[in-house]
Design an enzyme around this catalytic site. Structure first.
Site, PDB file in Angstrom:
ATOM      1  N   THR A 261      29.680 -15.741  26.679  1.00  0.00           N
ATOM      2  CA  THR A 261      31.133 -15.155  26.716  1.00  0.00           C
ATOM      3  C   THR A 261      31.024 -13.744  28.033  1.00  0.00           C
ATOM      4  O   THR A 261      29.795 -13.237  29.037  1.00  0.00           O
ATOM      5  CB  THR A 261      31.431 -13.588  26.127  1.00  0.00           C
ATOM      6  OG1 THR A 261      30.863 -12.354  26.178  1.00  0.00           O
ATOM      7  CG2 THR A 261      31.666 -14.210  24.678  1.00  0.00           C
TER       8      THR A 261
ATOM      9  N   GLN B  14      22.196 -15.985  33.116  1.00  0.00           N
ATOM     10  CA  GLN B  14      23.466 -14.627  32.635  1.00  0.00           C
ATOM     11  C   GLN B  14      24.159 -14.644  33.481  1.00  0.00           C
ATOM     12  O   GLN B  14      23.555 -13.607  34.544  1.00  0.00           O
ATOM     13  CB  GLN B  14      22.407 -13.859  32.513  1.00  0.00           C
ATOM     14  CG  GLN B  14      21.381 -13.199  31.377  1.00  0.00           C
ATOM     15  CD  GLN B  14      20.767 -12.262  30.920  1.00  0.00           C
ATOM     16  OE1 GLN B  14      20.905 -11.329  31.768  1.00  0.00           O
ATOM     17  NE2 GLN B  14      20.000 -12.066  29.093  1.00  0.00           N
ATOM     18  N   THR B  15      24.931 -15.378  33.781  1.00  0.00           N
ATOM     19  CA  THR B  15      26.191 -15.454  34.748  1.00  0.00           C
ATOM     20  C   THR B  15      26.503 -14.584  35.225  1.00  0.00           C
ATOM     21  O   THR B  15      27.093 -14.039  36.174  1.00  0.00           O
ATOM     22  CB  THR B  15      26.870 -17.405  34.493  1.00  0.00           C
ATOM     23  OG1 THR B  15      27.730 -16.831  33.268  1.00  0.00           O
ATOM     24  CG2 THR B  15      26.392 -18.238  34.185  1.00  0.00           C
ATOM     25  N   CYS B  16      27.194 -13.476  33.951  1.00  0.00           N
ATOM     26  CA  CYS B  16      27.978 -12.584  34.220  1.00  0.00           C
ATOM     27  C   CYS B  16      27.382 -11.812  35.762  1.00  0.00           C
ATOM     28  O   CYS B  16      27.738 -10.827  35.906  1.00  0.00           O
ATOM     29  CB  CYS B  16      28.271 -11.682  32.630  1.00  0.00           C
ATOM     30  SG  CYS B  16      29.146 -12.800  31.326  1.00  0.00           S
ATOM     31  N   PHE B  17      26.382 -11.680  34.852  1.00  0.00           N
ATOM     32  CA  PHE B  17      25.353 -11.096  35.966  1.00  0.00           C
ATOM     33  C   PHE B  17      24.763 -11.446  37.387  1.00  0.00           C
ATOM     34  O   PHE B  17      23.885 -10.689  37.893  1.00  0.00           O
ATOM     35  CB  PHE B  17      24.393  -9.626  34.827  1.00  0.00           C
ATOM     36  CG  PHE B  17      25.265  -8.667  33.961  1.00  0.00           C
ATOM     37  CD1 PHE B  17      25.922  -7.903  33.877  1.00  0.00           C
ATOM     38  CD2 PHE B  17      24.737  -9.493  32.236  1.00  0.00           C
ATOM     39  CE1 PHE B  17      26.596  -7.421  32.620  1.00  0.00           C
ATOM     40  CE2 PHE B  17      24.771  -9.009  31.381  1.00  0.00           C
ATOM     41  CZ  PHE B  17      26.145  -8.261  31.613  1.00  0.00           C
TER      42      PHE B  17
END
Length: 874
Positions: A554, A838-841
């Protein structure tokens, strides 16, 4: 002649001899004659504290009393607050002189004296009236000619209470305590009167009522009764006790106390606030806090209300009244800008802006639609009688000169190369100087009135492009900067980008308030369509939260991936909604055959919303809109040169027609019509009424081409365009500002915001924006990694970047435009494992592969499109 005259206020049941006080008196006494139709009844007099004497008693007294003599006349006046005033006057003093004295003592204007149920004529002398000794006269407000007797009574009571507190501190303390309650009661009465009229107007049997606002009429009575004068006089009292109560009473009219000011009363308080400002500015001084509060409220009320009270409706009259107070705020702003910090407090800035908005609006009403006035009409030496014209112009030029000086000082804080604005300057420091943009905004408004102000403003902005761009780039959300669209050529892309982002919603930080979506990848487009089209505009403007079914990931990275995947599916030629431009497959225009899908119009609304949401969330989706679609969104017309990319064949044909001579054009046998193929059928469309019967010739060929372009790129797809436009406008903070949104942009700007950079990725820039955790820059795995990346073709590099960050197309300013640095983390996973992310970060989790060949093989695997689009984790 001048005679002795005194008045003393006291309770009605006690009497004492009053001291003397000088008062000018009449030399020619006249008989007291009743004012026809103006007499108050004895019942009214009794209600205000009268003794109920009859009119016949007055006549008897006049006939039986001895002739007037030189001795002083003693009598009492019963005020509206049930207090009695002992009076001592000369026989030849007139009733008018008595009333003037009472008005000077704060009892109000337009008062009447009544004896024995009859109003006494103002030019009658006391001797001519032959009043019995110690007679009691009743002081009444103008009840005979007003529709609001209760308002007069209450306003007079406020004035009398304030005056009593000023003169009889010992006995009036209790009354003074209730002054603010009396004022609130008066305001509430005005509000109730409005509500009563509203109910009457809504009643089926209601008779037409006057259109004047009742609250305005009530506040006019407040002024006529001298209540404002009495409150200010009490405020100037040496007693801090009474001063505080007067302060509280006056503040009931300020916009800072909404509990005592209903909206319908607030909007008509300007005349009262103006009166308080006049009185306090002279009596209390410019530094007085109450005066400053009244002035600030006056600016706020005048600025926020579209309608003005009748007494202030004339533009010239209003400007004359307001200009002195506006100039005080201008001086504050000028002093602030001249200081070392160049700072102006938000309160002072808001007051300055409000006054200037009022002045500009009224000045525009005065000049009409004539545009900027030539200098000779407002020069100080001109014969024009309205002095505010040149005073306002002088004030504006003073501010512009000071802003020019500030911009020169700000230019010294910038790097030597103006092209690198924003790289070195502090975002926070420049954001604190955004008040200079607010001042410039007001100067732009005034430039529509004065020719030389407009010219000077243009020169100042042109001379200081660098600090102007820095201010705009770092400015926080400000809805009043639309005027900068006129100076778009002075702004860099980053500044224009910030201006359009101000027109998009900010979104919400609370995940619980986001519009949530749970999408099945196998039904990506259909389910996304349902979630977006069924949502309310307000829900979408709050932001999105989404996740894919049966996946744990998410956050922002997943949302970026979803945007890219949805746009890839939505703009696919298989959907028959959009067509790619022949020479640029990333650029799309609307497909006029989209009607094959019965839901095509709803899908165009969906597409407009998706594009708006992508801009709102600052996601470059790799899709660009053709120039024809951009111009339609911007509300501009489409010309031949604008269709060159969308339809190069039609463009070339039209250009050829323009180059032909008359005989060649006649040989084409063209008419003002065109063929259309849809759903397997062919039909002929007229470009104008009767177009099939109108031949194209040398004289009308340009008109033919214009109509052909309009029909092809506007008329034939008008329903699709309208739905796409509506969907896009749904996302804007103010949907009515859509055209202004595109006024800040060129088509190339929208390409960068939406499509991102299509240039070759700079691996050195990529590496310089990457940090390591567990690895060092000189480790062999890191050296191998970047060597593999350099050897990849551009599409594989994009797939790797997308796997790593969910960003496939970089912003216009490259890796520096991303919201964060990129990171490579060393993992303890087996070297048989593929990298993860971890694409969000922006984290790439890289196992310590033992050889260059092993690392290259694993990286090649994750750059396959079907892997990079579904392999990220949270």
């Amino acid at each position: 002649m001048s005679t002795a005259f005194t008045c003393h206020r006291r309770p009605s049941k006690r009497r004492r001899d009053p001291p003397d006080h000088a008062l000018p008196s009449s030399k020619q006494p006249l008989m007291a004659l009743p004012d026809p139709g103006a007499a108050s009844s004895s019942a009214s007099a009794a209600a205000l504290g009268g003794d109920g004497a009859s009119s016949s008693a007055a006549a008897d007294a006049a006939s039986s009393s001895p002739p007037a003599s030189a001795r002083p006349v003693h009598f009492f006046v019963r005020a509206t607050d049930s207090k009695t005033i002992a009076m001592h006057a000369a026989p030849d003093d007139t009733i008018g002189a008595v009333l003037d004295h009472l008005a000077a003592c704060g009892y109000g204007r337009d008062l009447r004296l009544v004896y024995a149920g009859r109003q006494l004529a103002s030019d009658s002398t006391l001797a001519a009236l032959r009043l019995p000794p110690d007679s009691t006269l009743h002081l009444l407000a103008r009840l005979r000619s007003t529709l609001h007797p209760h308002a007069w009574q209450l306003a007079s009571h406020i004035a009398a209470t304030a005056s009593a507190a000023e003169t009889e501190a010992a006995t009036a303390a209790t009354s003074a305590c209730s002054l603010d309650e009396l004022v609130k009661e008066f305001i509430l009465c005005a509000h109730r009167a409005n509500l009563g009229r509203l109910r009457s107007d809504r009643g089926a049997q209601a008779e037409p009522l006057p259109t004047a606002d009742l609250a305005s009429e009530y506040l006019d009575i407040f002024l006529q009764s001298s209540a404002a004068v009495a409150l200010v006089r009490l405020y100037l009292s040496k007693s801090s006790f009474f001063r505080s109560y007067a302060d509280r009473a006056i503040r009931c009219f300020l916009a800072t106390d909404p509990s005592s000011l209903p909206p319908d009363v607030l909007q008509v308080t300007a005349p009262v606030l103006l009166e308080f400002c006049r009185l306090l500015s002279v009596a209390a001084g410019k530094k007085d806090l109450l005066y400053q509060g009244c002035r600030c409220s006056l600016a706020s009320v005048l600025c926020s209300q579209p309608l003005l009270p009748p007494s202030m409706e004339s533009p010239t009259r209003l400007i004359d009244q307001v200009l002195p107070f506006a100039y005080e705020t201008v001086e504050v702003v000028l002093d602030g800008l001249a200081s070392v910090s160049m700072m102006v407090s938000p309160v002072d800035l808001e007051e300055f802006s409000n006054f200037f908005k009022v002045l500009c609006k009224q000045a525009r009403l005065w000049i009409g639609n004539d545009g900027p006035m030539p200098k000779n009409l407002y020069d100080r030496e001109s014969e024009h009688g309205d002095t505010w014209i040149w005073r306002l112009q002088t004030m504006s030029m003073d501010i512009l000169k000071r802003v020019d000086e500030c911009l020169k000082r700000l230019e010294m804080d910038l790097p030597l190369s103006s092209e690198s604005i924003g790289v070195m300057e502090s975002q926070t420091i420049w954001a604190t100087r955004s008040h200079i943009l607010t001042v410039l905004t007001q100067l732009d408004s005034i430039s529509a009135i004065y020719e030389d102000v407009a010219h000077k403003l243009q020169l100042v902005l042109l001379a200081h492009k660098a600090p102007l761009n820095a201010l705009v780039r770092c400015s926080k959300r400000n809805e009043h900067l639309y005027w900068l669209a006129k100076h778009k050529n002075l702004l860099c892309f980053e500044a224009r980008r910030n201006l359009v982002f101000m027109m998009l919603p900010e979104g919400k930080d609370d995940f619980g308030e986001l519009h949530e979506m749970l999408i099945d990848r196998s039904h990506l487009l259909d389910e996304s369509f349902e979630y977006i089209t069924q949502a309310k505009n307000s829900e979408l403007r709050g932001g999105l939260f989404m996740e894919f079914k049966n996946e744990e990931a998410t956050g922002p990275g997943v949302l970026r991936e979803w945007f890219c995947l949805v746009c890839q599916a939505l703009f696919s030629p298989k959907q028959v909604l959009f067509s790619p431009c022949p020479e640029d497959k990333r650029r799309f225009y609307l497909n006029e055959t989209s009607a094959v899908d019965p839901l095509h119009l709803k899908y165009f609304t969906f597409a407009g919303r998706i594009i708006g949401l992508a801009l709102m969330h600052k996601v470059q989706v790799g899709v660009m809109l053709d120039r024809t679609l951009f111009l339609h969104l911007a509300g501009r017309s489409i010309t031949l040169e604008d269709i060159a990319v969308a339809d190069p064949v039609k463009y070339a044909s039209c250009k050829k027609i323009l180059e032909m001579d008359a005989a060649e054009i006649d040989g084409l046998y063209l008419t003002f019509s065109r063929g259309d193929h849809q759903l397997g059928s062919q039909k002929v469309i007229d470009l104008c009424p009767g177009g099939q019967d109108i031949s194209v010739n040398f004289q009308n060929r340009e008109q033919y081409i214009d109509l052909l372009i309009k029909n092809t790129f506007v008329d034939s797809i008008s329903d699709q365009l309208d739905n796409f436009t509506k969907g896009f406008s749904d996302i804007l903070v103010n949907p009515l500002r859509r055209k202004e949104f595109f006024e800040f942009l060129d088509p190339e700007d929208l390409d960068q915001l939406l499509g991102g950079s299509n240039n070759t990725i700079n691996v050195q820039d990529w590496r310089s924006h990457t940090q390591y955790n567990g690895y060092k820059d000189k480790d062999r795995q890191i050296i191998w990694f970047w060597k593999v990346v350099e050897r990849m073709p551009i599409e594989q590099q994009r797939q790797l970047l997308f796997f790593w960050t969910s960003v496939k197309y970089l912003p216009a300013d490259g890796f520096s435009g991303l919201s964060s640095k990129l990171y490579i983390y060393k993992t303890s996973d087996s070297t048989d494992r593929l990298p993860s992310s971890q694409t969000c970060f922006y984290r790439l989790c890289l196992p310590p592969y033992a050889s260059f060949r092993a690392m290259e093989t694993q990286l090649q695997k994750i750059t396959q499109e079907h892997v990079s689009c579904s392999f990220g984790t949270w």
